[in-house]
Design a protein around this motif. Structure first.
Motif, PDB file in Angstrom:
ATOM      1  N   TRP A   1       0.964  -1.088  -0.050  1.00  0.00           N
ATOM      2  CA  TRP A   1       0.131  -0.025   0.190  1.00  0.00           C
ATOM      3  C   TRP A   1       0.826   1.243   0.531  1.00  0.00           C
ATOM      4  CZ3 TRP A   1      -5.244  -1.365   0.525  1.00  0.00           C
ATOM      5  CH2 TRP A   1      -5.471  -2.644   1.172  1.00  0.00           C
ATOM      6  N   SER A   2       0.016   2.440  -0.256  1.00  0.00           N
ATOM      7  CA  SER A   2       0.959   3.290  -0.315  1.00  0.00           C
ATOM      8  C   SER A   2       0.441   3.784   1.180  1.00  0.00           C
ATOM      9  CB  SER A   2       0.197   4.801  -1.848  1.00  0.00           C
ATOM     10  OG  SER A   2       0.515   5.914  -1.055  1.00  0.00           O
ATOM     11  N   ALA A   3       1.638   4.270   2.149  1.00  0.00           N
ATOM     12  CA  ALA A   3       1.561   4.817   3.336  1.00  0.00           C
ATOM     13  C   ALA A   3       0.842   6.410   3.224  1.00  0.00           C
ATOM     14  CB  ALA A   3       2.471   5.174   4.066  1.00  0.00           C
ATOM     15  N   GLU A   4       1.642   7.028   2.346  1.00  0.00           N
ATOM     16  CA  GLU A   4       0.494   8.225   1.545  1.00  0.00           C
ATOM     17  C   GLU A   4      -1.280   8.545   1.751  1.00  0.00           C
ATOM     18  OE1 GLU A   4       3.957   8.618   0.066  1.00  0.00           O
ATOM     19  OE2 GLU A   4       4.908   9.473   0.702  1.00  0.00           O
ATOM     20  N   THR A   5      -1.159   7.208   0.774  1.00  0.00           N
ATOM     21  CA  THR A   5      -2.573   7.749  -0.111  1.00  0.00           C
ATOM     22  C   THR A   5      -3.729   6.492   0.570  1.00  0.00           C
ATOM     23  OG1 THR A   5      -2.257   6.647  -2.612  1.00  0.00           O
ATOM     24  CG2 THR A   5      -1.775   8.784  -1.991  1.00  0.00           C
ATOM     25  N   GLY A   6      -2.663   5.612   1.229  1.00  0.00           N
ATOM     26  CA  GLY A   6      -3.747   4.747   1.553  1.00  0.00           C
ATOM     27  C   GLY A   6      -4.156   4.112   0.252  1.00  0.00           C
ATOM     28  N   LYS A   7      -3.634   3.353  -1.052  1.00  0.00           N
ATOM     29  CA  LYS A   7      -3.991   3.590  -2.233  1.00  0.00           C
ATOM     30  C   LYS A   7      -3.473   1.447  -1.886  1.00  0.00           C
ATOM     31  CE  LYS A   7      -3.774   3.567  -6.840  1.00  0.00           C
ATOM     32  NZ  LYS A   7      -1.689   3.415  -7.639  1.00  0.00           N
ATOM     33  N   CYS A   8      -3.593   0.593  -2.699  1.00  0.00           N
ATOM     34  CA  CYS A   8      -2.967  -0.382  -2.769  1.00  0.00           C
ATOM     35  C   CYS A   8      -2.426  -0.538  -4.127  1.00  0.00           C
ATOM     36  CB  CYS A   8      -4.080  -1.909  -2.861  1.00  0.00           C
ATOM     37  SG  CYS A   8      -3.558  -3.339  -2.760  1.00  0.00           S
ATOM     38  N   PHE A   9      -1.418  -0.638  -4.542  1.00  0.00           N
ATOM     39  CA  PHE A   9       0.207  -0.863  -5.276  1.00  0.00           C
ATOM     40  C   PHE A   9      -0.942  -2.599  -5.443  1.00  0.00           C
ATOM     41  CE2 PHE A   9       2.351   2.201  -2.941  1.00  0.00           C
ATOM     42  CZ  PHE A   9       2.490   3.383  -3.909  1.00  0.00           C
ATOM     43  N   TYR A  10       0.368  -3.523  -4.715  1.00  0.00           N
ATOM     44  CA  TYR A  10      -0.232  -5.068  -5.635  1.00  0.00           C
ATOM     45  C   TYR A  10      -1.004  -5.991  -4.543  1.00  0.00           C
ATOM     46  CZ  TYR A  10       3.178  -2.780  -8.653  1.00  0.00           C
ATOM     47  OH  TYR A  10       3.937  -2.489  -9.447  1.00  0.00           O
ATOM     48  N   THR A  11      -1.359  -7.159  -5.213  1.00  0.00           N
ATOM     49  CA  THR A  11      -1.831  -7.796  -4.665  1.00  0.00           C
ATOM     50  C   THR A  11      -0.697  -9.443  -5.170  1.00  0.00           C
ATOM     51  OG1 THR A  11      -4.317  -7.569  -3.467  1.00  0.00           O
ATOM     52  CG2 THR A  11      -3.468  -9.431  -3.536  1.00  0.00           C
ATOM     53  N   PHE A  12      -0.473  -9.589  -3.254  1.00  0.00           N
ATOM     54  CA  PHE A  12       0.535 -10.714  -3.806  1.00  0.00           C
ATOM     55  C   PHE A  12      -0.082 -12.179  -3.463  1.00  0.00           C
ATOM     56  CE2 PHE A  12       4.302  -7.666  -2.022  1.00  0.00           C
ATOM     57  CZ  PHE A  12       4.289  -6.915  -3.177  1.00  0.00           C
ATOM     58  N   ARG A  13       0.035 -12.537  -4.731  1.00  0.00           N
ATOM     59  CA  ARG A  13      -0.938 -14.354  -4.753  1.00  0.00           C
ATOM     60  C   ARG A  13       0.634 -14.906  -4.573  1.00  0.00           C
ATOM     61  NH1 ARG A  13      -4.875 -11.157  -6.491  1.00  0.00           N
ATOM     62  NH2 ARG A  13      -6.680 -10.799  -5.019  1.00  0.00           N
ATOM     63  N   GLY A  14       0.442 -16.072  -4.005  1.00  0.00           N
ATOM     64  CA  GLY A  14       1.339 -17.153  -4.248  1.00  0.00           C
ATOM     65  C   GLY A  14       1.229 -17.987  -3.163  1.00  0.00           C
ATOM     66  N   HIS A  15       0.811 -17.789  -2.575  1.00  0.00           N
ATOM     67  CA  HIS A  15       1.274 -18.574  -1.014  1.00  0.00           C
ATOM     68  C   HIS A  15       0.045 -19.464  -1.003  1.00  0.00           C
ATOM     69  CE1 HIS A  15       4.976 -17.917   1.526  1.00  0.00           C
ATOM     70  NE2 HIS A  15       4.872 -16.895   0.849  1.00  0.00           N
ATOM     71  N   THR A  16      -0.268 -20.615  -0.158  1.00  0.00           N
ATOM     72  CA  THR A  16      -1.214 -22.027  -0.484  1.00  0.00           C
ATOM     73  C   THR A  16      -2.126 -21.460   1.193  1.00  0.00           C
ATOM     74  OG1 THR A  16       0.034 -23.781  -0.071  1.00  0.00           O
ATOM     75  CG2 THR A  16      -0.522 -23.079  -2.286  1.00  0.00           C
ATOM     76  N   ALA A  17      -1.750 -21.638   2.367  1.00  0.00           N
ATOM     77  CA  ALA A  17      -1.881 -21.208   3.643  1.00  0.00           C
ATOM     78  C   ALA A  17      -1.504 -20.067   3.978  1.00  0.00           C
ATOM     79  CB  ALA A  17      -1.258 -22.212   4.710  1.00  0.00           C
ATOM     80  N   GLU A  18      -2.211 -19.449   5.335  1.00  0.00           N
ATOM     81  CA  GLU A  18      -1.626 -18.047   6.045  1.00  0.00           C
ATOM     82  C   GLU A  18      -0.421 -17.385   5.832  1.00  0.00           C
ATOM     83  OE1 GLU A  18      -4.800 -20.826   8.663  1.00  0.00           O
ATOM     84  OE2 GLU A  18      -2.831 -20.914   7.486  1.00  0.00           O
ATOM     85  N   ILE A  19      -0.952 -16.416   5.920  1.00  0.00           N
ATOM     86  CA  ILE A  19       1.048 -15.446   5.941  1.00  0.00           C
ATOM     87  C   ILE A  19       0.206 -15.329   7.075  1.00  0.00           C
ATOM     88  CG2 ILE A  19       1.943 -13.241   5.828  1.00  0.00           C
ATOM     89  CD1 ILE A  19       1.026 -13.427   2.368  1.00  0.00           C
ATOM     90  N   VAL A  20       2.034 -15.013   8.233  1.00  0.00           N
ATOM     91  CA  VAL A  20       2.140 -15.192   9.880  1.00  0.00           C
ATOM     92  C   VAL A  20       3.108 -13.737   9.823  1.00  0.00           C
ATOM     93  CG1 VAL A  20       0.753 -16.965  10.607  1.00  0.00           C
ATOM     94  CG2 VAL A  20       3.231 -17.105   9.937  1.00  0.00           C
ATOM     95  N   CYS A  21       4.043 -14.064   8.317  1.00  0.00           N
ATOM     96  CA  CYS A  21       5.258 -12.381   9.107  1.00  0.00           C
ATOM     97  C   CYS A  21       6.023 -12.030   7.688  1.00  0.00           C
ATOM     98  CB  CYS A  21       6.395 -13.327   9.742  1.00  0.00           C
ATOM     99  SG  CYS A  21       7.123 -14.419   9.185  1.00  0.00           S
ATOM    100  N   LEU A  22       6.386 -11.133   7.902  1.00  0.00           N
ATOM    101  CA  LEU A  22       6.727 -10.476   6.686  1.00  0.00           C
ATOM    102  C   LEU A  22       7.972  -9.274   7.311  1.00  0.00           C
ATOM    103  CD1 LEU A  22       5.280  -7.389   5.966  1.00  0.00           C
ATOM    104  CD2 LEU A  22       3.198  -8.643   5.737  1.00  0.00           C
ATOM    105  N   ALA A  23       8.886  -8.412   5.864  1.00  0.00           N
ATOM    106  CA  ALA A  23       9.396  -7.725   6.482  1.00  0.00           C
ATOM    107  C   ALA A  23      10.243  -7.183   4.878  1.00  0.00           C
ATOM    108  CB  ALA A  23      10.770  -7.988   6.738  1.00  0.00           C
ATOM    109  N   PHE A  24      10.132  -6.013   5.200  1.00  0.00           N
ATOM    110  CA  PHE A  24      11.078  -4.943   3.830  1.00  0.00           C
ATOM    111  C   PHE A  24      12.001  -5.372   4.254  1.00  0.00           C
ATOM    112  CE2 PHE A  24       6.793  -3.068   3.643  1.00  0.00           C
ATOM    113  CZ  PHE A  24       7.301  -2.640   2.578  1.00  0.00           C
ATOM    114  N   ASN A  25      12.994  -5.315   2.817  1.00  0.00           N
ATOM    115  CA  ASN A  25      14.354  -5.290   2.800  1.00  0.00           C
ATOM    116  C   ASN A  25      14.876  -3.974   3.159  1.00  0.00           C
ATOM    117  OD1 ASN A  25      13.730  -4.080   0.701  1.00  0.00           O
ATOM    118  ND2 ASN A  25      16.401  -5.436  -0.428  1.00  0.00           N
ATOM    119  N   PRO A  26      16.097  -3.863   3.027  1.00  0.00           N
ATOM    120  CA  PRO A  26      16.063  -1.931   4.038  1.00  0.00           C
ATOM    121  C   PRO A  26      16.800  -0.953   2.420  1.00  0.00           C
ATOM    122  CG  PRO A  26      17.281  -4.087   4.872  1.00  0.00           C
ATOM    123  CD  PRO A  26      17.566  -4.916   3.807  1.00  0.00           C
ATOM    124  N   GLN A  27      16.420  -2.103   2.065  1.00  0.00           N
ATOM    125  CA  GLN A  27      16.554  -0.787   0.420  1.00  0.00           C
ATOM    126  C   GLN A  27      14.674  -0.646  -0.114  1.00  0.00           C
ATOM    127  OE1 GLN A  27      18.186  -3.797   0.500  1.00  0.00           O
ATOM    128  NE2 GLN A  27      20.522  -3.141   1.377  1.00  0.00           N
TER     129      GLN A  27
END
Length: 415
Positions: free
Chosen positions: A162-188
């Motif tokens: 999402w855009s933190a400024e506008t709240g707009k959704c850029f993308y939906t990442f699909r591919g996991h076959t069960a719940e997503i329970v953790c995530l992180a951005f790389n530093p870049q």
């Protein structure tokens, strides 16, 4: 190579250099992780000039000023008392997580109500509601240090950007076959990593929204993951009792860290990428050498599951949170237990250091969060008022604001 400008970095102490090389603007940092108010500045500058060609004789005085400013900051008295600023009826169902952006000017909350909300820290106003997930929003993160994007991971098996400024959704990442329970951005801020109950982690391209790679090899849920500060490695912790270190560019496994006797609850790199700390349901925390994959130490003492582990900003201390209602702080070099934080009446699910590394914050199922003095292990403050368990807490970058998230559907801002 030509030096263009300096920036100061307070936490962890360091000086950032912007320089030009072959017409391109680049950045490097001089980490001063061992700096104290007592450090001999002239001796330190001699050491820096011997190893850093960008710091020429004409720049020495500027560097001296910056180091003295860092020493002043480190020497400031740390006696902030926190008061309740706002209790936000944030969601209609329990919260799952809270997180600040880098500056602490805004924060996000995730909830069982399938939304993530962005809040203004100074006013307590809701800026955006991020709607679109079809199940619990469990994992959330800002792309710090930039803070212009938010990632949300859900039990609906998708991650959204999402855009933190506008709240707009850029993308939906699909591919996991069960719940997503953790995530992180790389530093870049070029990749998002997601960990799932489907036993895999995936890397996604922030720019294109495409899947970059699937990291396979675990045989049970991936419950925790963390990029190193360089962004070239990712560590994943799983319910299969193992931890895996991955090379980002190839998606290959570098090391499998084996030795825990039960599920992994938490994994983290230290600042200089040399160590990994892992917490486990086997009541221990282990410290690993990131380069060799060797276990350097097993930190014992807890009488029940270790639910969270973290390094302080300089990577010299490790804190653990346990279901036994205590938290411990260890020296990351000698592995000694420096202090035992006792006083909570139920399990502690979250622990974090303030940016300066002089205070520890714990969140507990006993409905309170506590602030502790590091050297003495004394409880300085009990943050009371939530009517159900607190499972998330965080400091802002300056260390003068705290947020707590609770099962009572509210979030509290303390300052």
């Amino acid at each position: 190579m030509r030096l263009k400008r300096f920036h100061i970095r307070y936490y962890p102490p360091g000086i950032i250099l912007d320089y030009e090389k072959a017409g391109l603007l680049k950045t490097k940092s001089i980490d001063l992780l061992d700096l104290t108010p007592e450090t001999d500045v002239d001796a330190l500058i001699t050491e820096i000039t011997e190893t850093e060609p960008l710091i020429t004789a004409s720049r020495v005085d500027q560097v001296k000023v910056l180091i003295k400013r860092l020493q002043e900051k480190l020497g400031q008295k740390d006696d902030h008392t926190f008061f309740l600023f706002k209790a936000l009826q944030a969601h209609i169902l329990p919260l799952t997580n809270v997180a600040f952006n880098k500056s602490g000017s805004s924060f996000i909350t995730g909830s069982y109500d399938r939304t993530c909300k962005i809040w203004d820290t100074a006013s307590g106003e809701e800026l955006h509601t991020l709607e679109g997930h079809r199940n619990v929003v469990y994992a959330i993160a800002f792309n710090n240090p930039y803070g212009d994007k938010v990632a949300t991971g859900s039990f609906d098996k998708t991650c959204k950007l999402w855009s933190a400024e506008t709240g707009k959704c850029f993308y939906t990442f699909r591919g996991h076959t069960a719940e997503i329970v953790c995530l992180a951005f790389n530093p870049q801020s070029t990749l998002v990593a997601t960990g799932s109950m489907d036993t895999t982690a995936k890397l996604w391209d922030v720019q294109t929204g495409k899947e970059v790679s699937t990291l396979t090899g675990h045989t049970a849920e991936i419950i925790s993951l963390s990029f190193n500060t360089v962004g070239d490695q990712l560590v994943t912790g799983s319910f299969d009792h193992t931890v895996t270190l991955w090379d980002i560019s190839s998606g290959r496994r570098v090391h499998t860290l084996m030795g825990h006797e039960a599920e992994i609850s938490s994994v983290q790199f230290n600042w200089d990428c040399s160590l990994i700390a892992t917490g486990s349901m086997d009541k221990t925390c282990k410290v690993w050498d990131a380069a060799s994959g060797q276990c350097l130490a097993t930190l014992e003492g807890h009488k029940d599951e270790v639910l969270d582990v973290c390094f302080n900003y300089t990577g010299q201390l490790i804190a653990t949170a346990s279901a036994d209602g205590t938290s411990r702080v260890y020296n990351a070099t000698t592995y000694e237990c420096i202090c035992k934080l006792e006083g909570h009446e139920d399990e502690i699910s979250k622990v974090c250091f303030n940016p300066r590394g002089s205070r520890v914050l714990t969140a507990s199922a006993d409905k309170t969060a506590r602030l502790w003095e590091l050297n003495s292990g004394l409880c300085l403050q009990v943050l009371e008022g939530h009517s159900d368990e607190i499972f998330s807490c965080a400091f802002n970058y300056e260390g003068d604001i705290i947020i707590t998230g609770s099962k009572d559907n509210t979030c509290r801002v303390w300052r």
